[in-house]
Write a protein that holds these residues in place. Structure first.
Motif, PDB file in Angstrom:
ATOM      1  N   PHE A   1       2.031  40.995  38.221  1.00 27.77           N
ATOM      2  CA  PHE A   1       1.876  41.880  39.376  1.00 27.77           C
ATOM      3  C   PHE A   1       3.231  42.342  39.904  1.00 27.77           C
ATOM      4  CE2 PHE A   1      -2.382  39.818  39.903  1.00 27.77           C
ATOM      5  CZ  PHE A   1      -3.110  40.974  39.682  1.00 27.77           C
ATOM      6  N   LEU A   2       4.212  41.437  39.886  1.00 31.11           N
ATOM      7  CA  LEU A   2       5.553  41.778  40.344  1.00 31.11           C
ATOM      8  C   LEU A   2       6.163  42.848  39.434  1.00 31.11           C
ATOM      9  CD1 LEU A   2       7.887  41.276  42.277  1.00 31.11           C
ATOM     10  CD2 LEU A   2       8.655  39.455  40.758  1.00 31.11           C
ATOM     11  N   ALA A   3       6.014  42.677  38.140  1.00 33.14           N
ATOM     12  CA  ALA A   3       6.547  43.651  37.175  1.00 33.14           C
ATOM     13  C   ALA A   3       5.847  45.001  37.336  1.00 33.14           C
ATOM     14  CB  ALA A   3       6.384  43.135  35.752  1.00 33.14           C
ATOM     15  N   ALA A   4       4.538  44.968  37.510  1.00 30.95           N
ATOM     16  CA  ALA A   4       3.785  46.219  37.693  1.00 30.95           C
ATOM     17  C   ALA A   4       4.205  46.912  38.983  1.00 30.95           C
ATOM     18  CB  ALA A   4       2.287  45.936  37.700  1.00 30.95           C
ATOM     19  N   GLY A   5       4.386  46.153  40.043  1.00 29.08           N
ATOM     20  CA  GLY A   5       4.817  46.718  41.312  1.00 29.08           C
ATOM     21  C   GLY A   5       6.208  47.317  41.228  1.00 29.08           C
ATOM     22  N   LEU A   6       7.103  46.649  40.504  1.00 30.64           N
ATOM     23  CA  LEU A   6       8.456  47.162  40.320  1.00 30.64           C
ATOM     24  C   LEU A   6       8.444  48.471  39.540  1.00 30.64           C
ATOM     25  CD1 LEU A   6      11.477  46.783  40.680  1.00 30.64           C
ATOM     26  CD2 LEU A   6      11.489  45.409  38.593  1.00 30.64           C
ATOM     27  N   CYS A   7       7.630  48.533  38.494  1.00 30.23           N
ATOM     28  CA  CYS A   7       7.514  49.773  37.706  1.00 30.23           C
ATOM     29  C   CYS A   7       6.991  50.917  38.566  1.00 30.23           C
ATOM     30  CB  CYS A   7       6.590  49.563  36.507  1.00 30.23           C
ATOM     31  SG  CYS A   7       7.327  48.541  35.221  1.00 30.23           S
ATOM     32  N   LEU A   8       5.992  50.650  39.386  1.00 25.85           N
ATOM     33  CA  LEU A   8       5.444  51.690  40.254  1.00 25.85           C
ATOM     34  C   LEU A   8       6.474  52.137  41.286  1.00 25.85           C
ATOM     35  CD1 LEU A   8       1.811  50.394  40.860  1.00 25.85           C
ATOM     36  CD2 LEU A   8       2.514  52.399  39.554  1.00 25.85           C
ATOM     37  N   THR A   9       7.230  51.195  41.817  1.00 23.49           N
ATOM     38  CA  THR A   9       8.265  51.529  42.793  1.00 23.49           C
ATOM     39  C   THR A   9       9.332  52.403  42.162  1.00 23.49           C
ATOM     40  OG1 THR A   9       7.882  49.468  43.969  1.00 23.49           O
ATOM     41  CG2 THR A   9       9.978  50.571  44.387  1.00 23.49           C
ATOM     42  N   LEU A  10       9.795  52.038  40.983  1.00 25.73           N
ATOM     43  CA  LEU A  10      10.812  52.833  40.302  1.00 25.73           C
ATOM     44  C   LEU A  10      10.294  54.217  39.941  1.00 25.73           C
ATOM     45  CD1 LEU A  10      12.433  50.142  38.003  1.00 25.73           C
ATOM     46  CD2 LEU A  10      13.408  51.170  40.055  1.00 25.73           C
ATOM     47  N   ALA A  11       9.062  54.310  39.535  1.00 21.36           N
ATOM     48  CA  ALA A  11       8.478  55.610  39.191  1.00 21.36           C
ATOM     49  C   ALA A  11       8.369  56.498  40.429  1.00 21.36           C
ATOM     50  CB  ALA A  11       7.099  55.426  38.554  1.00 21.36           C
ATOM     51  N   ALA A  12       8.046  55.902  41.556  1.00 18.22           N
ATOM     52  CA  ALA A  12       7.912  56.677  42.788  1.00 18.22           C
ATOM     53  C   ALA A  12       9.268  57.216  43.248  1.00 18.22           C
ATOM     54  CB  ALA A  12       7.283  55.823  43.881  1.00 18.22           C
ATOM     55  N   CYS A  13      10.345  56.525  42.930  1.00 17.01           N
ATOM     56  CA  CYS A  13      11.679  56.953  43.341  1.00 17.01           C
ATOM     57  C   CYS A  13      12.253  58.011  42.401  1.00 17.01           C
ATOM     58  CB  CYS A  13      12.628  55.763  43.376  1.00 17.01           C
ATOM     59  SG  CYS A  13      12.192  54.569  44.653  1.00 17.01           S
ATOM     60  N   SER A  14      11.724  58.108  41.225  1.00 14.55           N
ATOM     61  CA  SER A  14      12.230  59.065  40.249  1.00 14.55           C
ATOM     62  C   SER A  14      11.968  60.485  40.726  1.00 14.55           C
ATOM     63  CB  SER A  14      11.533  58.836  38.902  1.00 14.55           C
ATOM     64  OG  SER A  14      11.836  59.888  38.016  1.00 14.55           O
ATOM     65  N   ASP A  15      12.948  61.367  40.504  1.00  9.93           N
ATOM     66  CA  ASP A  15      12.727  62.760  40.887  1.00  9.93           C
ATOM     67  C   ASP A  15      12.372  63.615  39.670  1.00  9.93           C
ATOM     68  OD1 ASP A  15      15.243  62.654  39.769  1.00  9.93           O
ATOM     69  OD2 ASP A  15      16.152  64.032  41.196  1.00  9.93           O
ATOM     70  N   GLU A  16      12.025  62.948  38.566  1.00  9.09           N
ATOM     71  CA  GLU A  16      11.587  63.681  37.372  1.00  9.09           C
ATOM     72  C   GLU A  16      10.291  64.417  37.703  1.00  9.09           C
ATOM     73  OE1 GLU A  16       9.897  62.367  33.082  1.00  9.09           O
ATOM     74  OE2 GLU A  16      11.897  61.633  33.579  1.00  9.09           O
ATOM     75  N   PRO A  17      10.186  65.688  37.291  1.00  5.65           N
ATOM     76  CA  PRO A  17       8.974  66.448  37.641  1.00  5.65           C
ATOM     77  C   PRO A  17       7.721  65.907  36.957  1.00  5.65           C
ATOM     78  CG  PRO A  17      10.374  67.705  36.142  1.00  5.65           C
ATOM     79  CD  PRO A  17      11.130  66.467  36.501  1.00  5.65           C
ATOM     80  N   THR A  18       6.605  66.009  37.652  1.00  3.58           N
ATOM     81  CA  THR A  18       5.337  65.588  37.064  1.00  3.58           C
ATOM     82  C   THR A  18       4.824  66.677  36.124  1.00  3.58           C
ATOM     83  OG1 THR A  18       4.001  66.587  38.803  1.00  3.58           O
ATOM     84  CG2 THR A  18       4.734  64.303  39.153  1.00  3.58           C
ATOM     85  N   GLU A  19       3.960  66.290  35.226  1.00  6.44           N
ATOM     86  CA  GLU A  19       3.386  67.256  34.293  1.00  6.44           C
ATOM     87  C   GLU A  19       2.589  68.330  35.028  1.00  6.44           C
ATOM     88  OE1 GLU A  19       0.385  66.814  30.610  1.00  6.44           O
ATOM     89  OE2 GLU A  19       2.303  65.792  30.342  1.00  6.44           O
ATOM     90  N   SER A  20       1.865  67.947  36.072  1.00  7.77           N
ATOM     91  CA  SER A  20       1.080  68.946  36.816  1.00  7.77           C
ATOM     92  C   SER A  20       1.990  69.929  37.552  1.00  7.77           C
ATOM     93  CB  SER A  20       0.110  68.270  37.785  1.00  7.77           C
ATOM     94  OG  SER A  20       0.800  67.514  38.743  1.00  7.77           O
ATOM     95  N   ALA A  21       3.122  69.442  38.098  1.00  6.21           N
ATOM     96  CA  ALA A  21       4.062  70.345  38.774  1.00  6.21           C
ATOM     97  C   ALA A  21       4.713  71.297  37.773  1.00  6.21           C
ATOM     98  CB  ALA A  21       5.129  69.538  39.515  1.00  6.21           C
ATOM     99  N   MET A  22       5.028  70.796  36.576  1.00  6.42           N
ATOM    100  CA  MET A  22       5.605  71.662  35.538  1.00  6.42           C
ATOM    101  C   MET A  22       4.591  72.717  35.100  1.00  6.42           C
ATOM    102  SD  MET A  22       7.982  69.251  33.118  1.00  6.42           S
ATOM    103  CE  MET A  22       6.888  67.859  32.949  1.00  6.42           C
TER     104      MET A  22
END
Length: 109
Positions: free
Chosen positions: A6-27
């Protein structure tokens, strides 16, 4: 073990939320907006010579194959594949950036 997962999954979600890489839907929206802007200019020019306009372009498929930060300019350079009106356009690269209003756009080449 469960808490580590759960900690690893939460960390991955946190890092993904901070990324400014565009989403596929926005592209996808950015490509659609660029297609429609180009189409409107084309149709306006054709109206001057009384020619029948081509069918409106429709993005019928879209897939992002990954992005990396652009160097020396704002945004991300992304490898994408798409189809317009059912015609596959293959894989290409585009630079996506945020406009002043926060919406994503694709840079002209």
């Amino acid at each position: 073990m469960k808490s580590a997962t759960f900690l690893a999954a939460g960390l991955c979600l946190t890092l993904a939320a901070c990324s400014d890489e565009p989403t596929e839907s926005a592209m996808r929206r950015a490509i659609t907006n660029a297609l429609m802007a180009s189409y409107k200019i084309h149709v306006a020019g054709m109206a001057l010579i009384s020619s029948r306009p081509p069918p409106e372009p429709m993005l019928s498929a879209f897939k992002s194959h990954g992005c990396k930060p652009a160097i020396g300019v704002p945004g991300h350079v992304c490898e994408i594949s798409f189809a317009i009106n059912g015609v596959d356009r293959g894989v290409s690269t585009g630079r996506f950036f945020k406009q002043a209003d926060g919406t994503l756009a694709i840079a002209d080449r």
